[in-house]
Design a protein around this motif. Structure first.
Motif, short mmCIF file in Angstrom:
data_model
loop_
_atom_site.label_atom_id
_atom_site.label_comp_id
_atom_site.label_asym_id
_atom_site.label_seq_id
_atom_site.Cartn_x
_atom_site.Cartn_y
_atom_site.Cartn_z
N GLU A 199 0.83 -1.21 0.00
CA GLU A 199 0.00 0.00 0.00
C GLU A 199 0.86 1.26 0.00
O GLU A 199 0.56 2.22 -0.72
N ALA A 200 1.94 1.28 0.79
CA ALA A 200 2.85 2.43 0.81
C ALA A 200 3.50 2.63 -0.55
O ALA A 200 3.62 3.75 -1.05
N HIS A 201 3.92 1.52 -1.16
CA HIS A 201 4.54 1.56 -2.49
C HIS A 201 3.56 2.12 -3.51
O HIS A 201 3.91 2.95 -4.35
N ASP A 202 2.31 1.65 -3.45
CA ASP A 202 1.28 2.12 -4.38
C ASP A 202 1.07 3.63 -4.26
O ASP A 202 0.90 4.33 -5.27
N LEU A 203 1.09 4.15 -3.05
CA LEU A 203 0.91 5.59 -2.83
C LEU A 203 2.13 6.39 -3.26
O LEU A 203 2.02 7.54 -3.69
N SER B 64 1.47 -2.32 -10.43
CA SER B 64 0.43 -2.91 -11.24
C SER B 64 1.06 -4.10 -11.97
O SER B 64 2.27 -4.08 -12.23
N GLU B 65 0.28 -5.07 -12.32
CA GLU B 65 0.80 -6.25 -13.02
C GLU B 65 0.47 -6.18 -14.51
O GLU B 65 -0.64 -5.81 -14.90
N VAL B 66 1.46 -6.53 -15.32
CA VAL B 66 1.28 -6.70 -16.76
C VAL B 66 1.54 -8.19 -17.02
O VAL B 66 2.67 -8.66 -16.87
N TRP B 67 0.48 -8.92 -17.37
CA TRP B 67 0.57 -10.38 -17.47
C TRP B 67 0.47 -10.81 -18.93
O TRP B 67 -0.52 -10.53 -19.62
N PHE B 68 1.51 -11.49 -19.38
CA PHE B 68 1.54 -12.08 -20.71
C PHE B 68 1.22 -13.57 -20.56
O PHE B 68 2.07 -14.35 -20.13
N ILE C 65 -2.51 -8.57 -20.37
CA ILE C 65 -3.57 -8.01 -19.54
C ILE C 65 -2.90 -7.16 -18.48
O ILE C 65 -1.92 -7.59 -17.87
N GLU C 66 -3.42 -5.95 -18.26
CA GLU C 66 -2.91 -5.10 -17.18
C GLU C 66 -3.91 -5.11 -16.04
O GLU C 66 -5.09 -4.83 -16.25
N CYS C 67 -3.43 -5.43 -14.85
CA CYS C 67 -4.27 -5.42 -13.65
C CYS C 67 -3.72 -4.35 -12.72
O CYS C 67 -2.61 -4.48 -12.20
N ASP C 68 -4.50 -3.29 -12.53
CA ASP C 68 -4.06 -2.16 -11.73
C ASP C 68 -4.51 -2.30 -10.28
O ASP C 68 -5.19 -1.43 -9.73
N GLU C 69 -4.12 -3.41 -9.70
CA GLU C 69 -4.35 -3.64 -8.28
C GLU C 69 -3.21 -4.52 -7.77
O GLU C 69 -2.43 -5.05 -8.56
N ASP C 70 -3.11 -4.67 -6.46
CA ASP C 70 -1.99 -5.40 -5.89
C ASP C 70 -2.00 -6.88 -6.25
O ASP C 70 -0.97 -7.45 -6.59
N GLU C 71 -3.13 -7.50 -6.15
CA GLU C 71 -3.29 -8.92 -6.48
C GLU C 71 -4.60 -9.05 -7.25
O GLU C 71 -5.61 -8.48 -6.85
N SER C 72 -4.59 -9.78 -8.36
CA SER C 72 -5.81 -9.93 -9.14
C SER C 72 -5.88 -11.33 -9.74
O SER C 72 -4.94 -11.79 -10.38
N LYS C 73 -7.03 -11.95 -9.57
CA LYS C 73 -7.28 -13.26 -10.19
C LYS C 73 -7.42 -13.13 -11.70
O LYS C 73 -7.39 -14.13 -12.42
N LEU C 74 -7.58 -11.91 -12.22
CA LEU C 74 -7.68 -11.70 -13.66
C LEU C 74 -6.31 -11.74 -14.33
O LEU C 74 -6.22 -11.86 -15.55
#
Length: 180
Positions: A89-93, A124-128, A140-149
């Motif tokens: 959370e600190a890193h995200d901010l 954010s995660e960029v998943w290939f 797929i880009e997931c702009d959250e810390d952890e994402s099942k997507l």
């Protein structure tokens, strides 16, 4: 886990590895280059352990005021979970431009396992979910810390996908002096 300047706690092994290199001369070299090139952007990157250390490095540099956040870019590859939820959370901010690139079923971004001692990825995660062989490879880009997507939804994990990014065997590349 150790307390971190930007907030939260981080993996002691990753943090000690970062501090050892940072204090052995990287900090001094960075400051000299920064002062010699005040208009440049700073790009921080790494793979695997280097990715965890890059995450810590970018956050340390911005939090300490060594470099402007709007000129600091972080891109990691195959990054393990580096700290706890408070660190994420600190890193995200703190960081405006931060991407964790993950290749398909790479096992390392799933370590330490989700929930263990409250470890958590930052954004954010960029998943290939493919071989990453062309510049047109879909992601797929997931702009959250952890994402099942993104890769957090993968169950069949592989060390082979950790060794290979963009069609290059990282271990062979490193052993060849980063030349292909």
């Amino acid at each position: 886990m150790d307390p971190f300047i930007a907030g939260g706690k981080v993996n002691s092994y990753f943090y000690n590895a970062f501090l050892k290199l940072w204090n052995a001369g990287i900090k001094d070299d960075f400051l000299k280059l920064k002062n010699a090139n005040p208009t440049f952007e700073l790009w921080v990157t790494g793979h695997s352990l280097g990715a965890a250390m890059a995450s810590l490095c970018a956050a340390e540099i911005v939090k300490s005021g060594y470099f402007a956040v709007n000129k600091t870019k972080l891109i990691t590859f195959g990054q393990p979970r580096t700290g706890n939820k408070d660190y994420a959370e600190a890193h995200d901010l703190l960081m405006n431009y931060s991407y964790r690139v993950v290749h398909a079923n790479d096992i390392v971004p799933h370590l330490p396992t989700d929930g263990f001692e409250n470890y958590r990825h930052h954004e954010s995660e960029v998943w290939f979910n493919n071989a990453m062989l062309t510049s047109e490879s879909e992601f797929i880009e997931c702009d959250e810390d952890e994402s099942k997507l993104c890769s957090d939804g993968v169950l069949d994990l592989s060390i082979d996908d950790h060794r290979s990014y963009y069609g290059k065997d990282i271990m062979t590349w490193a052993l060849n002096g980063c030349k292909y």
